[in-house]
Design a protein around this motif. Structure first.
Motif, PDB file in Angstrom:
ATOM      1  N   LEU A   7       0.850  -1.192   0.000  1.00 51.66           N
ATOM      2  CA  LEU A   7       0.000   0.000   0.000  1.00 51.66           C
ATOM      3  C   LEU A   7       0.883   1.240   0.000  1.00 51.66           C
ATOM      4  N   ALA A   8       0.751   2.058  -1.032  1.00 54.12           N
ATOM      5  CA  ALA A   8       1.658   3.181  -1.242  1.00 54.12           C
ATOM      6  C   ALA A   8       0.945   4.519  -1.100  1.00 54.12           C
ATOM      7  N   PRO A   9       1.683   5.547  -0.687  1.00 51.08           N
ATOM      8  CA  PRO A   9       1.098   6.887  -0.570  1.00 51.08           C
ATOM      9  C   PRO A   9       1.033   7.579  -1.923  1.00 51.08           C
ATOM     10  N   ALA A  10      -0.004   8.366  -2.119  1.00 47.87           N
ATOM     11  CA  ALA A  10      -0.139   9.140  -3.354  1.00 47.87           C
ATOM     12  C   ALA A  10      -0.618  10.542  -2.997  1.00 47.87           C
ATOM     13  N   GLY A  11       0.348  11.430  -2.800  1.00 44.44           N
ATOM     14  CA  GLY A  11      -0.004  12.815  -2.509  1.00 44.44           C
ATOM     15  C   GLY A  11      -0.223  13.640  -3.745  1.00 44.44           C
ATOM     16  N   SER A  12       0.096  13.078  -4.906  1.00 43.03           N
ATOM     17  CA  SER A  12      -0.083  13.749  -6.194  1.00 43.03           C
ATOM     18  C   SER A  12      -0.289  12.681  -7.252  1.00 43.03           C
ATOM     19  N   PHE A  13      -0.727  13.097  -8.443  1.00 44.81           N
ATOM     20  CA  PHE A  13      -0.933  12.106  -9.502  1.00 44.81           C
ATOM     21  C   PHE A  13       0.387  11.497  -9.942  1.00 44.81           C
ATOM     22  N   ASP A  14       1.458  12.280  -9.983  1.00 42.39           N
ATOM     23  CA  ASP A  14       2.765  11.732 -10.354  1.00 42.39           C
ATOM     24  C   ASP A  14       3.204  10.662  -9.359  1.00 42.39           C
ATOM     25  N   ALA A  15       2.953  10.897  -8.070  1.00 43.01           N
ATOM     26  CA  ALA A  15       3.308   9.902  -7.066  1.00 43.01           C
ATOM     27  C   ALA A  15       2.459   8.645  -7.225  1.00 43.01           C
ATOM     28  N   LEU A  16       1.198   8.818  -7.582  1.00 44.47           N
ATOM     29  CA  LEU A  16       0.322   7.676  -7.823  1.00 44.47           C
ATOM     30  C   LEU A  16       0.848   6.830  -8.979  1.00 44.47           C
ATOM     31  N   VAL A  17       1.239   7.482 -10.075  1.00 48.14           N
ATOM     32  CA  VAL A  17       1.781   6.754 -11.229  1.00 48.14           C
ATOM     33  C   VAL A  17       3.044   5.997 -10.827  1.00 48.14           C
ATOM     34  N   ALA A  18       3.920   6.671 -10.064  1.00 43.35           N
ATOM     35  CA  ALA A  18       5.156   6.027  -9.616  1.00 43.35           C
ATOM     36  C   ALA A  18       4.846   4.790  -8.776  1.00 43.35           C
ATOM     37  N   ALA A  19       3.868   4.903  -7.877  1.00 46.06           N
ATOM     38  CA  ALA A  19       3.517   3.784  -7.008  1.00 46.06           C
ATOM     39  C   ALA A  19       3.023   2.591  -7.815  1.00 46.06           C
ATOM     40  N   VAL A  20       2.086   2.839  -8.717  1.00 49.62           N
ATOM     41  CA  VAL A  20       1.474   1.743  -9.472  1.00 49.62           C
ATOM     42  C   VAL A  20       2.483   1.099 -10.420  1.00 49.62           C
TER      43      VAL A  20
END
Length: 689
Positions: A7-20
Motif C-alpha cells: 500500500l503506497a502513498p499518493a499525494g499527487s498524480f505523479d506519485a500515484l503513477v510512480a507507485a502503481v
C-alpha cells in the motif's frame, strides 16, 4: 500464506503513477479537504475520478483518506465526500472520526471501511471493538512490537495493516496536540506544523529529543506476511514521486525474496538512517535522529535514477488471448483478464498465403508485443486456417483495438450504492444554563477529605482504587470513576481483572480514553465515561459513542467554546476546565537515559524548547509517558461562560494536595482568586484549523 498487499502513498498524480508502475497493489490518497495530509497536493473531484480509473485499469485499488476529526459545520461536506467516493468506485475509506465512520457504515454499507492509525488502536480489545463498529480493516499503531502485532492479527477478526516504511511521529497517532496548542494547526485535522522536529532538549543535554528516525521494515516483510498482516503500508503523502518509487520497489523486491536496497532508501530520504525499534521492542536512544545535511545532499544523486523506475508503463495485468482466422471470415481476437473482463474485436479476413502462411507461433509473438500498455500476454490460443496469412499490420490493429477495449472495460466505474435516506440523525442542542458538576481527575495520593466533599465525581487510577479504599482514603465508591490507563500495550488481562475487582467493591463507572478501554469497561459491567482522548468533536461522533456504550463523555479540548456548546443533548458532555494539558503520548520516553528508565518516581523530568520553555514529562507506570503543557489551563474566573455543560473536569497531574484543594475551591463557588502563576485559556477562545 497469502501475499500481503503493498500500500503506497499518493499525494499527487505523479506519485500515484510512480507507485502503481513500481508494483503497488493499492494506493491511499486524499481529496482537497477532510484528510490527514491537507498540505499535500491531493486530488480534486476530476483528478480523483481519473486516479480511480488509472489504478483500476492496472489492477490497483484506491483507498480514500477521510481521516480527520470532523467539526459539526463540516458534516454536509463529509456526506458529499462519502457519496462521491461511492459514485466513482473508491475501494475503501479510511476514517478516524467516529461520525464519518457512521456515515460510511450506514449510508454506504458496500464501501469498505478502514480504521485509521489516528484511532490509536494498539491492543486486541481496541481491534475487536473496531470490528464491532463495522470496520473491515484496522491500521495498527506504529508503536507495537512484533508479538503484539501477531496476537492482534490472529484474534481480532478483521484485516490488519502495518506501517513498514516512512516517517515516525514521536507521539502515538491521533494523540498529539502539540501543534494545535502552539500554533492552532491540528495534526488531528491534517495540518500538523511538526513542532516536534524543532530543538527540544532532554535533561542529559540531547537535542531534538522529540524527533525519531524514519521507520523501515523493508527487510522484515516476510515476518509480517507470516503473521498474517494483510497490508504493508508506506508512509509519505508529502513526499516526491521518486521516494514513493524507491520505497515501493524495495518492499516489492523484499516480498519476492530479494534484499532491500537500504543505500538507495537512505539516499532518497532518511533522518540519520532508519529504525525498527518499536517492532523489535528496542525503545531506546538509537531510535532518535534528525535530517542532517548529508541526508539532503545524498538525495540529489539518486533522483534521476529513481525516476527511471516509473518513466514508462509497466506490464502488470496478465491477459489471455484467443485468435481465430478462417477463410472468408473477419479475423477475431479476444483478450480476457482474470477479473472477468473480455474484449472482442474483428478485423480484415485472412488472405490466401502465396508463399508463407501465418504460423500460430508468429501470431502469438505479434500479439505479445504489448509494450506501452499495462498488459502482458500470459497465454494465447491461435487458430489459423490452413494456408492462410494475416499481415503483421492486421494483427497489430487487432491487438491495439482489443487492448483499448480492455482498458476501457477495466476503467469502467463500479459504483457503490449510497443510501441518502439512511443518513444518521444526530442533532445536538445548544447547552443550557445549568451548573455543571465538578469532576476531579487525580491520584489517590492527592485525595483529601475536602476534595472528596467538594467534588461531585472523583476519577482515580484503576490500579490505585482498591488500596485507597482499604486504607480508608475513600469512604465510599459512589463518586468514584475508575480511570483505565490511556494506553494498554500490554496488561489487558490484568486491567480486566482489576475492573472486576473494583466493581465488586461498589464502583459503578470507568473512564475510557481509547476504544480498547471502552470494550474492557463494558465487559466488566461498568458504565463507560468517555475521556477527552477519544477526540469527540461532532454530534454524529457523540451518537456513535453512545451506540458503543458511553454514558457520558469529555469533548476534545481542540474544540473552541462555541463549537463545544453546540453539541449537547445526545449524551451528557463535559470539558477539561483546569490542568496542565497532555500534549503528546510516547511509548519511547524522550527523557529516558542511555541506561533505560531511572527512578524518576513517575516524573521523568522536563524537555526545554528553543525559547527556554520547559514542558514536563510524566511516566505512566512504564507503559507510556506524556508531555504536558508548560502552563496550566485555568477558567475559574470565567465559569459563567461554561454554564450548561454537564460537568467540568479538573485534570490534576503533579499538583500537591494543597494546590488541588485551592483549585477545587476556586471552581466550586465564590469569587475565584487570580491564578498563582502563568495560565492559558487553552483552545476554547481560539480556532483550530
Amino acid at each position: 500464506m497469502q501475499k500481503p498487499e503493498i500500500l503506497a502513498p499518493a499525494g499527487s498524480f505523479d506519485a500515484l503513477v510512480a507507485a502503481v508502475r513500481c508494483g503497488a497493489d493499492a494506493v491511499y490518497l486524499g481529496s482537497k479537504a477532510l484528510n490527514a495530509r491537507r498540505g499535500a497536493s491531493n486530488f480534486d473531484g476530476a483528478e480523483l475520478e481519473r486516479a480511480v480509473e488509472y489504478c483500476h485499469q492496472r489492477g490497483a485499488k484506491v483507498y480514500q483518506t477521510l481521516n480527520i476529526l470532523l467539526f459539526e459545520e463540516e458534516r454536509a461536506e463529509a456526506v458529499r465526500a462519502v457519496e462521491t467516493a461511492c459514485r466513482i468506485g473508491v475501494d475503501a475509506v479510511l476514517a478516524q472520526d467516529l461520525g464519518i465512520a457512521a456515515i460510511v457504515r450506514e449510508c454506504a454499507p458496500g464501501l469498505s471501511l478502514h480504521a485509521s492509525t489516528q484511532l490509536a488502536v494498539h491492543n486486541l480489545s481496541g481491534a475487536k471493538l473496531a470490528a464491532e463498529m463495522g470496520f473491515q480493516r484496522v491500521v495498527l499503531a506504529r508503536e507495537l512490537e512484533k508479538g503484539e502485532i501477531a496476537r492482534i492479527t490472529a484474534e481480532c477478526g478483521i484485516e490488519t495493516e502495518v506501517f513498514v516504511h516512512g516517517a515516525l511521529c514521536m507521539s502515538v497517532s491521533g494523540q498529539c496536540y502539540l501543534s494545535s496548542m502552539l500554533g492552532e494547526r491540528s495534526g488531528n485535522r491534517g495540518l500538523c506544523a511538526q513542532p516536534c522536529r524543532l530543538p527540544f532538549t532532554a535533561p542529559d543535554g540531547r537535542g531534538f529529543a522529540l524527533s525519531l528516525k524514519d521507520l523501515t521494515l523493508a527487510d522484515r516483510v516476510a515476518e509480517l506476511a507470516r503473521l498474517g498482516v494483510r497490508s504493508l503500508k508506506i508512509e509519505g503523502r508529502m513526499k516526491r514521486p521518486e521516494y514513493v518509487a524507491a520505497a515501493v520497489t524495495a518492499v516489492r523486491r523484499a516480498i519476492q525474496g530479494e534484499k532491500a536496497d537500504f543505500g538507495t532508501l537512505r539516499s532518497v530520504f532518511s533522518r540519520s538512517g532508519f529504525t525498527s525499534g518499536y517492532f523489535d521492542g528496542k525503545r531506546d536512544q538509537s531510535m532518535f535522529g534528525i535530517r542532517e545535511k548529508e541526508d539532503v545532499v545524498s538525495a540529489k544523486n539518486v533522483l534521476g535514477e529513481l525516476s527511471r523506475l516509473y518513466d514508462r508503463e509497466t506490464p502488470l495485468v496478465p491477459v489471455r488471448g484467443e485468435l481465430t482466422a478462417e477463410a472468408g471470415k473477419p479475423a477475431r481476437l479476444v483478450l480476457a483478464d482474470r477479473d472477468g473482463n473480455r474484449a472482442e474485436t474483428a478485423g480484415e479476413a485472412p488472405q490466401t498465403a502465396l508463399s508463407k502462411p501465418t504460423a500460430p507461433e508468429r501470431a502469438r509473438e505479434s500479439l505479445s508485443k504489448m509494450g506501452g500498455t499495462p498488459f502482458f500476454l500470459e497465454e494465447a490460443e491461435c487458430r489459423i486456417g490452413e494456408g492462410l496469412m494475416l499481415p503483421a499490420a492486421a494483427l497489430n490493429a487487432l491487438r491495439r483495438e482489443a487492448v483499448e477495449q480492455l482498458l476501457s472495460l477495466r476503467g469502467e466505474v463500479r459504483s457503490h450504492a449510497f443510501r441518502a435516506d439512511a443518513l444518521p440523525k444526530a442533532e445536538g442542542a445548544p447547552v443550557g444554563r445549568k451548573k455543571p458538576k465538578l469532576r476531579a481527575r487525580l491520584s489517590a495520593g492527592q485525595l483529601t477529605p475536602e476534595l472528596t466533599q467538594r467534588c461531585d465525581e472523583l476519577v482515580l487510577p484503576l490500579m490505585e482504587i482498591q488500596a485507597a479504599m482499604e486504607r480508608g482514603a475513600l469512604t465510599g465508591p459512589e463518586k468514584v470513576i475508575a480511570e483505565i490507563p490511556r494506553f494498554l500495550f500490554t496488561g489487558e488481562d490484568k486491567a480486566a481483572d482489576q475492573l472486576r475487582k473494583v466493581r465488586a467493591l461498589g464502583v459503578q463507572r470507568a473512564l475510557a480514553g481509547n476504544l480498547g478501554a471502552v470494550r474492557l469497561a463494558r465487559e466488566a459491567g461498568l458504565a463507560v465515561s468517555g475521556g477527552w482522548s477519544l477526540n469527540l468533536t461532532n454530534a454524529l461522533a457523540l451518537r456513535e459513542a453512545k451506540r458503543i456504550g458511553l454514558s457520558d463523555a469529555e469533548l476534545s479540548f481542540e474544540l473552541n467554546i462555541r463549537k463545544a456548546r453546540e453539541l449537547g443533548g445526545i449524551l451528557p458532555v463535559g470539558l477539561l476546565a483546569y490542568g496542565f494539558l497532555p500534549l503528546m503520548a510516547f511509548r519511547n520516553c524522550p527523557v529516558k537515559g542511555k541506561s533505560g528508565c531511572g527512578s524518576c518516581g513517575g516524573w521523568g523530568g522536563f524537555l526545554t524548547d528553543r525559547k527556554g520553555v520547559r514542558f514536563s514529562v510524566r511516566c505512566a507506570g512504564g507503559q507510556y509517558s506524556e508531555l504536558f503543557n508548560s502552563v496550566a489551563l485555568y477558567l475559574a474566573d470565567r465559569l459563567d461562560e461554561f454554564q450548561g455543560f454537564d460537568f467540568l473536569t479538573l485534570y490534576f497531574t503533579g499538583e500537591t494536595q494543597r494546590e488541588c484543594e485551592a483549585a477545587v475551591r476556586a471552581y466550586s463557588g465564590g469569587a475565584a482568586p487570580a491564578f498563582p502563576g502563568e495560565r492559558t485559556r487553552g483552545l476554547y477562545y481560539r480556532y483550530v484549523l
